[in-house]
Design a protein around this motif. Sequence first.
Motif, mmCIF file in Angstrom:
data_model
loop_
_atom_site.group_PDB
_atom_site.id
_atom_site.type_symbol
_atom_site.label_atom_id
_atom_site.label_comp_id
_atom_site.label_asym_id
_atom_site.label_seq_id
_atom_site.Cartn_x
_atom_site.Cartn_y
_atom_site.Cartn_z
ATOM 1 N N ARG A 1 -11.242 -109.769 -20.596
ATOM 2 C CA ARG A 1 -11.091 -109.175 -19.198
ATOM 3 C C ARG A 1 -12.163 -108.335 -19.079
ATOM 4 O O ARG A 1 -11.827 -106.927 -18.513
ATOM 5 C CB ARG A 1 -9.556 -108.515 -19.089
ATOM 6 N N SER B 1 -13.310 -110.748 -13.602
ATOM 7 C CA SER B 1 -13.825 -110.667 -12.137
ATOM 8 C C SER B 1 -12.761 -110.988 -10.909
ATOM 9 O O SER B 1 -12.921 -110.798 -9.885
ATOM 10 C CB SER B 1 -15.203 -111.425 -12.018
ATOM 11 N N SER C 1 -16.210 -113.597 -19.095
ATOM 12 C CA SER C 1 -15.052 -114.588 -19.388
ATOM 13 C C SER C 1 -15.614 -115.978 -19.785
ATOM 14 O O SER C 1 -15.021 -116.582 -20.630
ATOM 15 C CB SER C 1 -14.125 -114.811 -18.090
ATOM 16 N N LYS C 2 -16.670 -116.117 -19.129
ATOM 17 C CA LYS C 2 -17.234 -117.737 -19.396
ATOM 18 C C LYS C 2 -18.041 -117.688 -20.577
ATOM 19 O O LYS C 2 -18.214 -118.798 -21.329
ATOM 20 C CB LYS C 2 -17.371 -118.409 -18.047
ATOM 21 N N TYR D 1 -20.842 -117.991 -13.646
ATOM 22 C CA TYR D 1 -21.264 -119.410 -14.456
ATOM 23 C C TYR D 1 -22.628 -119.310 -14.854
ATOM 24 O O TYR D 1 -23.052 -120.168 -15.432
ATOM 25 C CB TYR D 1 -20.804 -120.705 -13.815
ATOM 26 N N SER E 1 -19.045 -111.703 -14.746
ATOM 27 C CA SER E 1 -17.962 -111.987 -15.904
ATOM 28 C C SER E 1 -18.304 -112.139 -17.178
ATOM 29 O O SER E 1 -19.375 -113.110 -17.160
ATOM 30 C CB SER E 1 -16.830 -112.726 -15.374
ATOM 31 N N ASP F 1 -20.488 -114.913 -6.205
ATOM 32 C CA ASP F 1 -19.740 -114.745 -7.523
ATOM 33 C C ASP F 1 -20.482 -115.620 -8.317
ATOM 34 O O ASP F 1 -20.689 -116.844 -8.136
ATOM 35 C CB ASP F 1 -18.402 -115.457 -7.064
HETATM 36 C C1 LIG Z 1 -15.804 -118.461 -9.624
HETATM 37 C C2 LIG Z 1 -14.829 -117.879 -10.445
HETATM 38 N N1 LIG Z 1 -14.541 -116.423 -10.083
HETATM 39 C C3 LIG Z 1 -13.938 -115.650 -10.709
HETATM 40 C C4 LIG Z 1 -13.084 -116.063 -11.705
HETATM 41 C C5 LIG Z 1 -12.149 -114.975 -12.541
HETATM 42 O O1 LIG Z 1 -12.682 -115.023 -13.927
HETATM 43 P P1 LIG Z 1 -12.397 -113.534 -14.728
HETATM 44 O O2 LIG Z 1 -11.177 -112.522 -14.026
HETATM 45 O O3 LIG Z 1 -11.798 -114.038 -15.997
HETATM 46 O O4 LIG Z 1 -13.601 -112.922 -14.932
HETATM 47 C C6 LIG Z 1 -13.223 -117.246 -12.101
HETATM 48 C C7 LIG Z 1 -12.280 -118.034 -13.443
HETATM 49 O O5 LIG Z 1 -12.224 -119.054 -13.393
HETATM 50 C C8 LIG Z 1 -14.086 -118.165 -11.428
HETATM 51 O O6 LIG Z 1 -14.099 -119.598 -11.504
#
Ligand SMILES: Cc1ncc(COP(=O)(O)O)c(C=O)c1O
Length: 335
Positions: A171, A24, A163-164, A134, A161, A131
């Motif tokens: 990615r 993201s 990612s979490k 989470y 995302s 955004d």
């Molecule tokens: C609020 C927020 N947005 C975006 C990101 C970007 O994460 P990623 O590029 O891994 O999806 C993070 C990562 O910590 C985040 O905390």
Amino acid sequence: MVEKLGRDAGIACTADNILITSGSLQALDLVNGIFLNRGDTVLIEQASYQGSLNRLSRLGANAVGIPLDRDGLRIDALSAALADLKRRGVRPKYIYTIPTVQNPTGTILTEERRHALLRLAYDYAVPIFEDDCYADLIWDGKRPPALYAMSPHGGVIHIGSFSKSVAPALRVGYIVADWALIARMLALKTDAGSGALEQMVLAEFCTAHFASHVPALTRGLRGKLDTLMEALAEQFGTAAEFDEPKGGIFLWVKLAEPVDTLKLYPAALAAGIAINPGPEWATDKAYAKGRMRLCFANPSHEAIRAGVAALAEVCRKEFGVPERIANVERRASTA
Ligand SMILES: Cc1ncc(COP(=O)(O)O)c(C=O)c1O
């Protein structure tokens, strides 16, 4: 993705509304790319994600911080800021918010406030940049619908995302927006598409396992948060204040005067403890001076306990806080 967004965030969209991005972070860059020029103003939560704040300062944007409380972004403060900017002839380019498990405060914006935020954004004709990375990691699994889903008149860009919830190294992130905006962002996406292989791996994993993986992950995270909060209470006593986050992987902690977390950071790092100093996660440096963000996702329970004990030792040496190590008494939090 269409199915997941509908089920989890209440978003009704088609594949044409979704752009897969390389994390993201790329989504942040693409949205900023179509909205921002040097000197533009944006509204953002007073404590926010460092990656977003850094991007805004690199782009020469003016980030106006809006305070948060336990229910997330304060609508009265947002309303006052919008009115003030309007008086000065400034139309902000967007309102950036992390409404669901806010980074770093761990708050969830209530449904009532979501309606109020959408109303204000509509009245002032300012887009909302939501955004949402989470939202899968909430202790009780219950989340309000996304702002994107609740808006009766559009005007919301939603990013997320895996990612979490699955793995940051994959990615894989995404943008949900009107096709007209996606089309403009595509013109800026110069990497010729995000990697297909990781998307295939993710699709295969998620179809079979996402529904059972997320609650197990969240249970594990919740247990580590409890260990972290206990260790802080034990080692720092009343010198560390915090509100329990509603989910996620961070705790936002306020340390007693005269702690300056920008100075605590290098001393702690030398002792092997990585903290995020508050001023790097906030628009208002004075508010954030004594605050820090602690991530509890990766370390083991033992490492969390040992790390907090070592941090208390360093902090006491540098600032005389906490006065007494292993003070078991704990004041009610007002962080
Ligand atoms: C609020 C927020 N947005 C975006 C990101 C970007 O994460 P990623 O590029 O891994 O999806 C993070 C990562 O910590 C985040 O905390």
